[in-house]
Design an enzyme around this catalytic site. Structure first.
Site, mmCIF file in Angstrom:
data_model
loop_
_atom_site.group_PDB
_atom_site.id
_atom_site.type_symbol
_atom_site.label_atom_id
_atom_site.label_comp_id
_atom_site.label_asym_id
_atom_site.label_seq_id
_atom_site.Cartn_x
_atom_site.Cartn_y
_atom_site.Cartn_z
ATOM 1 N N CYS A 1 0.845 -1.200 0.000
ATOM 2 C CA CYS A 1 0.000 0.000 0.000
ATOM 3 C C CYS A 1 0.882 1.252 0.000
ATOM 4 O O CYS A 1 0.559 2.238 -0.690
ATOM 5 C CB CYS A 1 -0.916 0.013 1.218
ATOM 6 S SG CYS A 1 -2.398 -1.030 1.063
ATOM 7 N N ASP B 1 10.415 -6.311 -8.956
ATOM 8 C CA ASP B 1 10.713 -6.982 -7.689
ATOM 9 C C ASP B 1 12.121 -6.583 -7.248
ATOM 10 O O ASP B 1 13.058 -6.530 -8.045
ATOM 11 C CB ASP B 1 10.609 -8.501 -7.849
ATOM 12 C CG ASP B 1 10.563 -9.213 -6.511
ATOM 13 O OD1 ASP B 1 9.497 -9.761 -6.162
ATOM 14 O OD2 ASP B 1 11.593 -9.227 -5.801
ATOM 15 N N ASN C 1 1.638 -16.439 -4.647
ATOM 16 C CA ASN C 1 1.825 -17.137 -3.383
ATOM 17 C C ASN C 1 0.702 -16.726 -2.436
ATOM 18 O O ASN C 1 0.386 -15.536 -2.326
ATOM 19 C CB ASN C 1 3.184 -16.782 -2.781
ATOM 20 C CG ASN C 1 4.333 -17.269 -3.645
ATOM 21 O OD1 ASN C 1 4.271 -18.334 -4.246
ATOM 22 N ND2 ASN C 1 5.391 -16.475 -3.734
ATOM 23 N N GLY D 1 3.853 -19.741 0.877
ATOM 24 C CA GLY D 1 5.102 -18.985 0.987
ATOM 25 C C GLY D 1 4.931 -17.487 0.798
ATOM 26 O O GLY D 1 5.882 -16.785 0.451
ATOM 27 N N HIS E 1 -0.234 -8.414 0.881
ATOM 28 C CA HIS E 1 -1.030 -7.588 -0.038
ATOM 29 C C HIS E 1 -0.965 -8.354 -1.359
ATOM 30 O O HIS E 1 0.140 -8.572 -1.884
ATOM 31 C CB HIS E 1 -0.432 -6.175 -0.150
ATOM 32 C CG HIS E 1 -1.169 -5.242 -1.060
ATOM 33 N ND1 HIS E 1 -1.606 -3.983 -0.663
ATOM 34 C CD2 HIS E 1 -1.522 -5.357 -2.360
ATOM 35 C CE1 HIS E 1 -2.199 -3.376 -1.672
ATOM 36 N NE2 HIS E 1 -2.161 -4.197 -2.724
ATOM 37 N N HIS F 1 -0.442 -9.956 -4.712
ATOM 38 C CA HIS F 1 0.438 -9.569 -5.810
ATOM 39 C C HIS F 1 0.655 -10.734 -6.751
ATOM 40 O O HIS F 1 0.754 -11.881 -6.323
ATOM 41 C CB HIS F 1 1.784 -9.038 -5.298
ATOM 42 C CG HIS F 1 2.459 -9.921 -4.298
ATOM 43 N ND1 HIS F 1 2.061 -9.986 -2.981
ATOM 44 C CD2 HIS F 1 3.488 -10.786 -4.408
ATOM 45 C CE1 HIS F 1 2.820 -10.841 -2.323
ATOM 46 N NE2 HIS F 1 3.703 -11.352 -3.162
ATOM 47 N N HIS G 1 3.281 -12.272 -9.263
ATOM 48 C CA HIS G 1 4.654 -12.253 -9.788
ATOM 49 C C HIS G 1 4.557 -12.553 -11.287
ATOM 50 O O HIS G 1 4.014 -13.592 -11.677
ATOM 51 C CB HIS G 1 5.504 -13.350 -9.146
ATOM 52 C CG HIS G 1 5.743 -13.200 -7.676
ATOM 53 N ND1 HIS G 1 6.947 -12.735 -7.159
ATOM 54 C CD2 HIS G 1 4.966 -13.482 -6.607
ATOM 55 C CE1 HIS G 1 6.878 -12.751 -5.835
ATOM 56 N NE2 HIS G 1 5.697 -13.197 -5.474
HETATM 57 P P1 AMP Z 1 5.775 -13.180 -1.761
HETATM 58 O O1 AMP Z 1 6.743 -14.138 -1.147
HETATM 59 O O2 AMP Z 1 4.941 -13.814 -2.837
HETATM 60 O O3 AMP Z 1 4.962 -12.444 -0.733
HETATM 61 O O4 AMP Z 1 6.658 -12.142 -2.540
HETATM 62 C C1 AMP Z 1 7.046 -10.894 -2.036
HETATM 63 C C2 AMP Z 1 7.996 -10.288 -3.036
HETATM 64 O O5 AMP Z 1 8.122 -8.915 -2.737
HETATM 65 C C3 AMP Z 1 9.407 -10.909 -3.001
HETATM 66 O O6 AMP Z 1 9.717 -11.422 -4.296
HETATM 67 C C4 AMP Z 1 10.292 -9.709 -2.641
HETATM 68 O O7 AMP Z 1 11.543 -9.731 -3.305
HETATM 69 C C5 AMP Z 1 9.435 -8.529 -3.056
HETATM 70 N N1 AMP Z 1 9.680 -7.279 -2.347
HETATM 71 C C6 AMP Z 1 9.783 -7.108 -1.006
HETATM 72 N N2 AMP Z 1 9.976 -5.810 -0.723
HETATM 73 C C7 AMP Z 1 9.986 -5.145 -1.915
HETATM 74 C C8 AMP Z 1 10.144 -3.777 -2.293
HETATM 75 N N3 AMP Z 1 10.328 -2.805 -1.381
HETATM 76 N N4 AMP Z 1 10.114 -3.478 -3.619
HETATM 77 C C9 AMP Z 1 9.932 -4.435 -4.534
HETATM 78 N N5 AMP Z 1 9.765 -5.730 -4.245
HETATM 79 C C10 AMP Z 1 9.793 -6.084 -2.948
HETATM 80 ZN ZN ZN Z 2 -1.798 -3.239 1.299
#
Ligand code: AMP
Ligand code: ZN
Length: 118
Positions: free
Chosen positions: A7, A30, A86, A92, A97, A99, A101
Site C-alpha cells: 500500500c 521486484d 503465493n 510462501g 497484499h 500480488h 509475480h
Molecule cells: P511473496 O513471497 O509472494 O509475498 O513475494 C514478495 C515479493 O516482494 C518478493 O519477491 C520480494 O523480493 C518482493 N519485495 C519485497 N519488498 C519489496 C520492495 N520494497 N520493492 C519491490 N519488491 C519487494
Molecule cells: Zn496493502
C-alpha cells in the site's frame, strides 16, 4: 498511513521502479528478481491475499490477469511468462497484499516446482 508495504509503494511513500500504473493497479520491479524479468502486479485496493478476495473483487482480478501479457511484453519477455500468486504461509506468501509475480526473460523460466519426496 498504512503499515502495509505494498500500500505504501502504491501511495508513493516508498520508492519503487514502476513499469505500469493506472487508477486500480500498479506494476513495479521486484527488489530481488528471480529471473531477468520479474515484476509485481498489485491492486491499489488492499486485498491481503487470494484467500480474502470477495465476489466483488472478481472483475478487478480479471482485469489484472488480462493485463499480464502486455506487462510481460513491455518488461522484456515477449514470448511468454509465468504468473505466481503465493497465498498464505503454505504458499510462501511474505507480503500480505495480493500480488502477481510476472516472471520471464530471454530464456525459459524452467520447471514449475521440484517434486517433493512425499
Ligand atoms: P511473496 O513471497 O509472494 O509475498 O513475494 C514478495 C515479493 O516482494 C518478493 O519477491 C520480494 O523480493 C518482493 N519485495 C519485497 N519488498 C519489496 C520492495 N520494497 N520493492 C519491490 N519488491 C519487494
Ligand atoms: Zn496493502
Amino acid at each position: 498511513m498504512s503499515d502495509c508495504l505494498f500500500c505504501r509503494i502504491a501511495a508513493g511513500s516508498i520508492p519503487s521502479q514502476k513499469v505500469y500504473e493506472d487508477d486500480e493497479m500498479l506494476v513495479f520491479r521486484d527488489i530481488a528478481p528471480a529471473r531477468p524479468v520479474h515484476v509485481l502486479l498489485i491492486p491499489r485496493k488492499h486485498i491481503a491475499s487470494l484467500a480474502s478476495v470477495t465476489p466483488e473483487d472478481a472483475p478487478l482480478l480479471g482485469r489484472m490477469l488480462a493485463r499480464a501479457n502486455a506487462i510481460a511484453i513491455a518488461a522484456g519477455s515477449p514470448d511468454g511468462f509465468r504468473l505466481i500468486i503465493n497465498t498464505g504461509w503454505i504458499g510462501g506468501q511474505e507480503v500480505p497484499h495480493l500480488h502477481l509475480h510476472i516472471i520471464g526473460g530471454p530464456n525459459p523460466v524452467g520447471p514449475m516446482l521440484k517434486r517433493s519426496e512425499e
